[in-house]
Write an enzyme that holds these catalytic residues in place. Structure first.
Site, PDB file in Angstrom:
ATOM      1  N   GLY A  26      -0.538 -22.265 -63.939  1.00 11.58           N
ATOM      2  CA  GLY A  26       0.955 -22.504 -64.821  1.00 11.58           C
ATOM      3  C   GLY A  26       1.446 -23.101 -65.602  1.00 11.58           C
ATOM      4  O   GLY A  26       1.696 -22.980 -66.509  1.00 11.58           O
ATOM      5  N   LYS A  69      13.333 -26.532 -59.703  1.00  9.00           N
ATOM      6  CA  LYS A  69      14.672 -25.914 -58.760  1.00  9.00           C
ATOM      7  C   LYS A  69      14.631 -26.628 -57.655  1.00  9.00           C
ATOM      8  O   LYS A  69      13.822 -26.954 -56.145  1.00  9.00           O
ATOM      9  CB  LYS A  69      13.631 -24.770 -58.086  1.00  9.00           C
ATOM     10  CG  LYS A  69      13.872 -23.811 -58.517  1.00  9.00           C
ATOM     11  CD  LYS A  69      13.154 -22.302 -57.763  1.00  9.00           C
ATOM     12  CE  LYS A  69      11.789 -22.197 -57.556  1.00  9.00           C
ATOM     13  NZ  LYS A  69      11.107 -20.804 -57.204  1.00  9.00           N
ATOM     14  N   ASP A  85       4.225 -26.566 -64.101  1.00 12.87           N
ATOM     15  CA  ASP A  85       5.201 -25.452 -64.266  1.00 12.87           C
ATOM     16  C   ASP A  85       6.256 -25.709 -63.647  1.00 12.87           C
ATOM     17  O   ASP A  85       7.710 -25.620 -64.064  1.00 12.87           O
ATOM     18  CB  ASP A  85       4.557 -24.351 -64.217  1.00 12.87           C
ATOM     19  CG  ASP A  85       3.720 -23.830 -63.037  1.00 12.87           C
ATOM     20  OD1 ASP A  85       4.433 -24.785 -61.934  1.00 12.87           O
ATOM     21  OD2 ASP A  85       3.473 -23.164 -62.649  1.00 12.87           O
ATOM     22  N   ARG A  96       1.829 -14.457 -65.736  1.00 12.20           N
ATOM     23  CA  ARG A  96       1.586 -15.532 -66.203  1.00 12.20           C
ATOM     24  C   ARG A  96       1.535 -15.239 -68.287  1.00 12.20           C
ATOM     25  O   ARG A  96       2.439 -16.432 -68.587  1.00 12.20           O
ATOM     26  CB  ARG A  96       0.528 -16.222 -66.148  1.00 12.20           C
ATOM     27  CG  ARG A  96      -0.165 -16.960 -65.131  1.00 12.20           C
ATOM     28  CD  ARG A  96      -0.708 -17.832 -64.392  1.00 12.20           C
ATOM     29  NE  ARG A  96      -1.513 -17.469 -63.157  1.00 12.20           N
ATOM     30  CZ  ARG A  96      -1.551 -18.295 -62.409  1.00 12.20           C
ATOM     31  NH1 ARG A  96      -0.556 -19.746 -62.211  1.00 12.20           N
ATOM     32  NH2 ARG A  96      -2.247 -18.139 -60.944  1.00 12.20           N
ATOM     33  N   ASP A 119       3.142 -17.209 -61.990  1.00 14.88           N
ATOM     34  CA  ASP A 119       2.762 -15.793 -61.230  1.00 14.88           C
ATOM     35  C   ASP A 119       3.746 -15.030 -60.733  1.00 14.88           C
ATOM     36  O   ASP A 119       3.951 -16.079 -58.998  1.00 14.88           O
ATOM     37  CB  ASP A 119       1.464 -16.720 -61.905  1.00 14.88           C
ATOM     38  CG  ASP A 119       0.467 -16.700 -60.363  1.00 14.88           C
ATOM     39  OD1 ASP A 119       0.921 -17.934 -59.841  1.00 14.88           O
ATOM     40  OD2 ASP A 119      -0.076 -15.930 -59.266  1.00 14.88           O
ATOM     41  N   ASP A 129       8.574 -27.023 -57.120  1.00 16.08           N
ATOM     42  CA  ASP A 129      10.103 -26.100 -56.136  1.00 16.08           C
ATOM     43  C   ASP A 129      10.235 -27.073 -54.670  1.00 16.08           C
ATOM     44  O   ASP A 129      11.345 -27.884 -54.824  1.00 16.08           O
ATOM     45  CB  ASP A 129       9.386 -25.224 -55.375  1.00 16.08           C
ATOM     46  CG  ASP A 129       9.896 -23.757 -55.056  1.00 16.08           C
ATOM     47  OD1 ASP A 129      11.429 -24.274 -54.773  1.00 16.08           O
ATOM     48  OD2 ASP A 129       9.384 -23.129 -54.170  1.00 16.08           O
TER      49      ASP A 129
END
Ligand code: IMP
Length: 181
Positions: A46, A133, A102, A167, A161, A105
């Site tokens: 990513g 996030k 990327d 992507r 993705d 989370d």
């Protein structure tokens, strides 16, 4: 692909601009570390589009390497089963390391990678992430450089993705719900 996108969250132009700003900041922060070239580690797959954009604005002697670490196994929910699929070729002992990611989370992937590189004797380990996030966080882990903070939605594009697709979108977007159905 565009048919599957509910909305564009971050445009290509915004990503390019932010990458330039972040690259200049990183250049300033690491310019005193002249003992060895900076080691920039991209987390596959990513980080690749963001990494290539960011590298253009880092004006330092550096080497690049890649790791493939997976915490998603095909779906939209992170697991804490973090698997190392490909390790570095470069020794990190005594090196200043900048990990490129990327998105942060839950933070579980980066926590594992940062801990691993520190235990291998890296002089320092910093993290640059295109997206953050924070509402998804399950462990204490903050990136040192963050491009954009986003709400707790599943996003695709610019390296990110869904089931290995999307992507190559040149922006960050939210998928339509019926794509998951
Ligand atoms: P974490 O361990 O939960 O922080 O997950 C980090 C990894 O999960 C990222 O490198 C992505 O590959 C993936 N991921 C997290 N959120 C998303 C998302 O919204 N879209 C696509 N992939 C995501």
């Amino acid at each position: 692909m565009m048919r599957d996108i509910e909305k564009v969250l971050i445009t290509h132009e915004e990503i390019v601009q932010k990458s330039q700003e972040m690259g200049q900041q990183i250049t300033g922060d690491f310019k005193m570390c002249t003992d060895q070239p900076l080691l920039v580690v991209g987390l596959l797959k990513g980080s690749v589009p963001f990494m290539s954009e960011l590298l253009k604005s880092i004006d330092l002697m550096l080497e690049i390497d890649f790791m493939d670490v997976s915490s998603y196994h095909g779906g939209t929910q992170s697991t804490n089963d973090v698997r190392i699929l490909r390790d570095l070729e470069t020794s990190v002992t005594g090196r200043h390391v900048l990990i490129i990611e990327d998105i942060v989370d839950t933070g579980q992937t980066l926590k594992k990678v940062v801990g691993m590189l520190e235990s291998r004797g890296a002089a320092s380990v910093k993290v640059a992430s295109l997206l953050d996030k924070p509402e998804g966080r399950k462990v204490v882990l903050d990136a040192d450089y963050v491009g954009f903070t986003i709400p707790n939605e599943f996003v695709v594009g610019y390296g990110l993705d869904y089931n290995e697709l999307y992507r190559n979108l040149p922006f960050i977007g939210i998928l339509k719900a019926d794509v998951y159905a």
